[in-house]
Design a protein around this motif. Structure first.
Motif, short mmCIF file in Angstrom:
data_model
loop_
_atom_site.label_atom_id
_atom_site.label_comp_id
_atom_site.label_asym_id
_atom_site.label_seq_id
_atom_site.Cartn_x
_atom_site.Cartn_y
_atom_site.Cartn_z
N VAL A 314 0.84 -1.20 0.00
CA VAL A 314 0.00 0.00 0.00
C VAL A 314 0.87 1.25 0.00
CG1 VAL A 314 -1.59 1.38 1.39
CG2 VAL A 314 -2.02 -1.05 1.05
N HIS A 315 1.90 1.25 0.83
CA HIS A 315 2.78 2.42 0.90
C HIS A 315 3.44 2.70 -0.45
CE1 HIS A 315 5.63 5.36 2.16
NE2 HIS A 315 6.67 4.55 2.08
N LEU A 316 3.97 1.68 -1.09
CA LEU A 316 4.62 1.87 -2.39
C LEU A 316 3.62 2.28 -3.46
CD1 LEU A 316 7.15 -1.11 -2.45
CD2 LEU A 316 7.66 1.32 -2.26
N MET A 317 2.42 1.70 -3.41
CA MET A 317 1.39 2.08 -4.37
C MET A 317 1.06 3.57 -4.24
SD MET A 317 -2.58 0.80 -4.49
CE MET A 317 -2.83 1.58 -2.88
N ILE A 318 0.89 4.04 -3.02
CA ILE A 318 0.59 5.46 -2.80
C ILE A 318 1.75 6.33 -3.29
CG2 ILE A 318 0.19 7.22 -1.05
CD1 ILE A 318 -2.24 5.50 -1.60
N GLU A 319 2.98 5.92 -3.02
CA GLU A 319 4.13 6.70 -3.48
C GLU A 319 4.14 6.81 -5.00
OE1 GLU A 319 6.47 8.39 -1.80
OE2 GLU A 319 5.32 7.97 0.00
N ASN A 320 3.82 5.72 -5.67
CA ASN A 320 3.78 5.76 -7.14
C ASN A 320 2.66 6.67 -7.65
OD1 ASN A 320 5.94 3.97 -7.76
ND2 ASN A 320 4.67 2.24 -7.17
N LEU A 321 1.51 6.64 -6.98
CA LEU A 321 0.40 7.49 -7.40
C LEU A 321 0.73 8.97 -7.17
CD1 LEU A 321 -2.68 5.48 -6.05
CD2 LEU A 321 -2.06 5.84 -8.44
N LEU A 338 -5.32 9.48 1.92
CA LEU A 338 -6.00 8.19 2.00
C LEU A 338 -5.08 7.06 2.43
CD1 LEU A 338 -8.33 8.23 -1.15
CD2 LEU A 338 -9.02 8.23 1.25
N GLU A 339 -3.78 7.32 2.53
CA GLU A 339 -2.87 6.25 2.90
C GLU A 339 -3.19 5.65 4.27
OE1 GLU A 339 1.91 5.22 3.29
OE2 GLU A 339 1.26 7.18 2.55
N LEU A 342 -6.17 3.26 4.10
CA LEU A 342 -5.83 2.12 3.25
C LEU A 342 -4.85 1.18 3.95
CD1 LEU A 342 -5.52 3.87 -0.23
CD2 LEU A 342 -7.24 2.19 0.45
N LEU A 343 -3.96 1.74 4.74
CA LEU A 343 -3.05 0.89 5.52
C LEU A 343 -3.83 0.07 6.56
CD1 LEU A 343 -0.11 3.40 6.08
CD2 LEU A 343 -0.02 1.30 4.72
N ARG A 344 -4.78 0.73 7.22
CA ARG A 344 -5.63 -0.03 8.15
C ARG A 344 -6.36 -1.15 7.43
NH1 ARG A 344 -7.81 5.20 9.27
NH2 ARG A 344 -6.73 6.27 10.97
N LEU A 345 -6.86 -0.83 6.25
CA LEU A 345 -7.62 -1.81 5.47
C LEU A 345 -6.74 -3.00 5.10
CD1 LEU A 345 -10.30 -2.44 3.99
CD2 LEU A 345 -9.34 -1.27 2.00
N LEU A 679 0.28 -0.29 -9.05
CA LEU A 679 0.53 -1.64 -8.53
C LEU A 679 1.51 -2.39 -9.42
CD1 LEU A 679 -3.06 -2.63 -7.36
CD2 LEU A 679 -1.06 -2.33 -5.91
N ASP A 680 1.44 -2.17 -10.74
CA ASP A 680 2.41 -2.80 -11.63
C ASP A 680 3.82 -2.33 -11.30
OD1 ASP A 680 0.31 -4.04 -12.83
OD2 ASP A 680 0.31 -2.79 -14.64
#
Length: 692
Positions: A314-321, A338-339, A342-345, A679-680
């Motif tokens: 999740v952390h890396l996905m947010i960084e990429n976004l 939203l991080e 989303l981390l809780r999720l 995510l990719d």
């Protein structure tokens, strides 16, 4: 020190890229020249007899294929350069494909990543010099200093492309990929040094500037491919069996569902904010706690390795976004906010990674994808989008809920708010689609009827202009009459009679048969063209042409000198829309085609396969570039509809779209969901870690 002027260096840089492709032949030739000796030494040192035999076989096949490889490598380089310049990383891996990859595909990708890392390590000094020079010459691409098309990864992919195209076994191809990149390192290092020398500003030749290269975030993660596959294959019930939730129930928690339901009525959002802030629980993740401290707290709460991996993904996905230049600054801020939820999720519901329909993933995708409708925050409609987005996001953040239910409520609230805010867009799009569907049905039937006219015996000697009328506007009349006829008549409206009469009236041998039918024919033509809302001026032009053709036929039949036909050079289009259909769909007419002796055929297919429904594009207009979305294409691919955030629509034929593409007046912004791309990128980072 002021940097050099970009245009000059951009032209020089383009020349360097072309030269690098041309040098590919010598580079491959030198690598293959040293291959037999070095590969046989490597094979002799192998303890594994099977691997030794496979490597020796690959060496023998390499010798046989040497001429073809040397000749083809520059073209492979050019192709990969083009992909890299367009921003395509070229990775065959996507986050969603991980569970589907077989062992051979996994091995191919692992070898590819390992070869990239080995070649980059071998040319690191020269590569650093080149990237420093690119930065100084203001030529660093949007993706960063390491995103230029000359990077070692592109050369390795060129070898992979060439190996895939060669008639060799997978085992041989794999060993080529493992060993060839390292063999080309000396020549590649010299190419890098030469390009850096050419691009270096004169005032900095003595002491080249060394730009500090930012450490890539995804290299810091410890994710590997096998771990990602385990994460995506996780059972939803596994989280339910986990020991305890990350956050314990508080006095506030029982009010969360009711509070979030209020978001569905955006007019009550101010009341909701007041209540939420008054009763906000003492939990991390907002302004008073840094994100880093919050991540650390969540890592302490993780009970299983899969949870730790989920947090990292999740952390890396947010960084990429957040680093995606297509997202406007306000949207990036919301994504960053939203991080925490989303981390809780990720801790309690691993379905977020494996289920595209998961509410949390859909919410993030809706936010990022819809934001691409605007290229600037000053464009109409963006402030409304951001207002509703910020309101729902604030409610979600203040609720501190950890399960998917809160994301689902926020998603439904946003979708409903956006739906209500865009009634004009929805109505315009629905009206345009109805008009285009009618137009395509009529055009397909008209095309078939036109072919039938051309197959008639009387049509064999008819002038091309008369056939253009019959297979063009008159075929549209015939098709419209059949589509609207409820009487099951063989010739609805009697319009089929006009075809025979026109064919007779324009040929010397047959003109006598139509001698007494001219007045009725003209009346029927006017009536028929009016039934499809054909413009009166165009109707008159066709009648003038048919009259001239009839006079010519009469003169030829009597042996008199033929008069000069005044109405030649008529226009014909492949797909025709009525004026009302054009208005309702914002139709962009095709460029006119002057009819000579033959009628040009439209292109068979779109030149860009990535242009799929939902794609965002920039279209060039007189006022500059505008952001549009491809929202619909007709069932048979004749017509395409683009929608603007303002509610406007534009439609065009397949031929017109090809023309726009060939002229460079359309550029692709995004053909796939932004979240999927983020995510990719996480998956690619895992590949690199797997190969280390």
């Amino acid at each position: 020190m002021r940097g050099p002027q970009q245009p000059h260096y951009q032209a020089l840089y383009r020349a360097c890229i072309k030269e690098a492709a041309a040098q590919g032949q010598g580079l491959m030739q030198a690598a293959l020249a040293r291959a037999p000796g070095e590969l046989r030494q490597v094979a002799a040192a192998l303890a594994d007899v099977v691997e030794r035999g496979l490597l020796l076989e690959a060496c023998d096949v390499l010798r046989d294929q040497q001429p073809a490889l040397v000749e083809s490598f520059p073209q492979a380089l050019l192709a990969e350069f083009a992909h890299a310049i367009a921003g395509d990383r070229g990775s065959p891996l996507s986050f969603e494909s991980l569970p589907l990859l077989g062992d051979e595909q996994l091995q191919d990708n692992t070898d590819l990543v390992r070869a990239c890392a080995a070649l980059e390590e071998a040319v690191r000094p020269q590569l650093a010099e080149l990237e420093g020079t690119l930065a100084e010459a203001q030529l660093t691409p949007v993706g960063g200093a390491q995103g230029h098309p000359l990077r070692p990864e592109v050369y390795v992919r060129s070898i992979y492309r060439l190996a895939r195209q060669s008639p060799v076994s997978p085992a041989v191809r794999r060993r080529w990929l493992r060993h060839l990149p390292g063999l080309m390192a000396p020549e590649l290092a010299r190419i890098y040094a030469g390009i850096a020398q050419r691009l270096r500003p004169e005032e900095a030749i003595g002491v080249p500037a060394r730009a500090a290269v930012r450490e890539d975030l995804d290299r810091a993660t410890q994710l590997t491919i096998r771990e990602l596959r385990k994460l995506m294959a996780g059972e939803p019930r596994e989280a339910a069996r986990s020991e305890g939730a990350v956050f314990h129930e508080t006095e506030f928690s029982h009010t969360v569902p009711a509070a979030l339901e209020m978001v569905q009525d955006m007019r009550k959002v101010d009341q909701l904010m007041l209540r939420l802030r008054q009763r906000q629980a003492a939990m991390p993740g907002r302004e008073r706690d840094s994100l880093e401290a919050f991540r650390a707290a969540l890592r302490q709460e993780a009970r299983r390795p899969a949870q730790e991996l989920g947090l990292e993904v999740v952390h890396l996905m947010i960084e990429n976004l957040v680093a995606d230049p297509r997202l406007l600054p306000g949207v990036r801020t919301v994504v960053r906010e939203l991080e925490p939820p989303l981390l809780r999720l990720a801790l309690v519901d691993p379905r977020f990674f494996s289920d595209r329909g998961h509410p949390g993933r859909q919410l993030l995708q809706e936010i990022t994808q819809r934001s691409l409708a605007w290229s600037s925050a000053s464009e109409p409609g963006f402030s409304v989008y951001m207002d509703t987005l910020q309101q729902a996001t604030d409610a979600l953040l203040d609720a501190h809920a950890g399960g998917p239910e809160s994301f689902e409520i926020a998603l439904l609230a946003l979708q409903e708010a956006w739906h209500e805010a865009q009634p004009r867009s929805r109505r315009n799009r629905e009206r345009a689609v109805r008009a285009l569907i009618r137009a395509e049905q009529r055009n397909l039937l008209a095309e078939r009827l036109g072919r039938e006219i051309l197959e008639r015996r009387e049509a064999q000697g008819a002038p091309a202009e008369a056939l253009a009328f019959l297979t063009g506007p008159w075929a549209q009349v015939l098709a419209q009459a059949r589509l609207t006829d409820m009487s099951a008549s063989e010739d609805p409206g009697g319009y089929g009679w006009v075809v025979t009469t026109v064919l007779w009236s324009v040929q010397p041998a047959l003109v006598g048969r139509a001698a007494r039918q001219q007045v009725q024919m003209v009346h029927r033509i006017r009536e028929g063209l009016a039934s499809i809302d054909y413009l009166p001026a165009d109707t008159q032009r066709w009648l003038k042409l048919l009259s001239a053709l009839r006079d010519f036929a009469l003169s030829a039949a009597t042996g008199s000198p033929p008069p000069v036909a005044e109405a030649r050079g008529v226009e014909r289009v492949s797909t025709w829309l009525a004026p009302l259909e054009m208005h309702e769909s914002g139709f962009v007419p095709d460029a006119p085609v002057v009819l000579a002796t033959t009628v040009p055929e439209p292109p068979d297919s779109l030149p860009v396969q990535d242009l799929v429904i939902g794609s965002y594009v920039d279209l060039l207009r007189a006022e500059g570039w505008e952001r549009w979305q491809l929202t619909w294409s007709s069932p048979h691919g004749l017509l395409f509809l683009f929608s603007h955030a303002s509610g406007a629509t534009r439609s065009m034929t397949r031929g017109r779209l090809n023309q726009v593409l060939s002229q460079g007046a359309l550029r692709l912004v995004s053909a796939h969901p932004v979240v999927d791309g983020a995510l990719d990128a996480v998956a690619r980072a895992a590949w690199r870690n797997t190969s280390n």
